[in-house]
Design a protein around this motif. Sequence first.
Motif, PDB file in Angstrom:
ATOM      1  N   PRO A 143       0.823  -1.212   0.000  1.00  0.00           N
ATOM      2  CA  PRO A 143       0.000   0.000   0.000  1.00  0.00           C
ATOM      3  C   PRO A 143       0.860   1.267   0.000  1.00  0.00           C
ATOM      4  O   PRO A 143       1.840   1.357   0.738  1.00  0.00           O
ATOM      5  CB  PRO A 143      -0.806  -0.107   1.297  1.00  0.00           C
ATOM      6  CG  PRO A 143      -0.697  -1.530   1.733  1.00  0.00           C
ATOM      7  CD  PRO A 143       0.615  -2.015   1.203  1.00  0.00           C
ATOM      8  N   ALA A 144       0.492   2.215  -0.824  1.00  0.00           N
ATOM      9  CA  ALA A 144       1.222   3.487  -0.907  1.00  0.00           C
ATOM     10  C   ALA A 144       0.668   4.460   0.128  1.00  0.00           C
ATOM     11  O   ALA A 144      -0.393   4.251   0.705  1.00  0.00           O
ATOM     12  CB  ALA A 144       1.070   4.063  -2.309  1.00  0.00           C
ATOM     13  N   GLY A 145       1.404   5.549   0.338  1.00  0.00           N
ATOM     14  CA  GLY A 145       0.900   6.632   1.173  1.00  0.00           C
ATOM     15  C   GLY A 145       1.646   6.870   2.459  1.00  0.00           C
ATOM     16  O   GLY A 145       1.796   7.993   2.892  1.00  0.00           O
ATOM     17  N   THR A 146       2.129   5.827   3.097  1.00  0.00           N
ATOM     18  CA  THR A 146       2.866   5.965   4.353  1.00  0.00           C
ATOM     19  C   THR A 146       4.312   5.568   4.101  1.00  0.00           C
ATOM     20  O   THR A 146       4.571   4.647   3.333  1.00  0.00           O
ATOM     21  CB  THR A 146       2.254   5.054   5.438  1.00  0.00           C
ATOM     22  OG1 THR A 146       0.879   5.380   5.604  1.00  0.00           O
ATOM     23  CG2 THR A 146       2.974   5.214   6.765  1.00  0.00           C
ATOM     24  N   THR A 147       5.240   6.267   4.757  1.00  0.00           N
ATOM     25  CA  THR A 147       6.648   5.891   4.631  1.00  0.00           C
ATOM     26  C   THR A 147       7.158   5.345   5.961  1.00  0.00           C
ATOM     27  O   THR A 147       6.626   5.662   7.023  1.00  0.00           O
ATOM     28  CB  THR A 147       7.520   7.079   4.176  1.00  0.00           C
ATOM     29  OG1 THR A 147       7.397   8.140   5.125  1.00  0.00           O
ATOM     30  CG2 THR A 147       7.115   7.551   2.791  1.00  0.00           C
TER      31      THR A 147
END
Length: 178
Positions: free
Chosen positions: A101-105
């Motif tokens: 999932p994208a969006g958080t690092t």
Amino acid sequence: FHAPVTTVLHELIITPKMSFGTGHHATTWLMVKEMSTLDFSGKSVFDFGTGTGVLAILAAKLGATHVFAIDNDSWSIDNAIENVSVNEVLGIELQLADQIPAGTTYPVLLANINKHVIMAHLAAMKAITEKGGTWLLSGLLTTDEADVRTAVEAIGLQWQHTLHKDGWISMRFTDIGV
């Protein structure tokens, strides 16, 4: 699979059922060895291909405040939920997923899967890694080292070192923000 061990900092109780990751396989052993050298205090961690949840559990016990762990197998997620409960750790979020999932690092990324899965997801792994973040990769054979190192360095991570055990390796990289 063994009597309690009192000479370790953290003993984890893992019932593998249909999932991978008891700590006895060379790749898990290598990941645990690498993890013991990192400071997890107050950090968030991404565990790609969590299996039994063993690495997520260890990250939490080593001080990570949040561990987001995914696996594409529902048996593994169910098993990891049980193992998290038995080990009484907090801050682990488990999700059934076959894509990152994208969006958080994250400052720390753990992946003990295999060469083909790692190589197929390099761009997504890079996208969720904080500048200066650390990757610990395993599930790799000694013959995988050159290919993985070349591919990971090409996307802006710097190889730190490789550990070897029984024909298997773990590799440590640092994101240099390229």
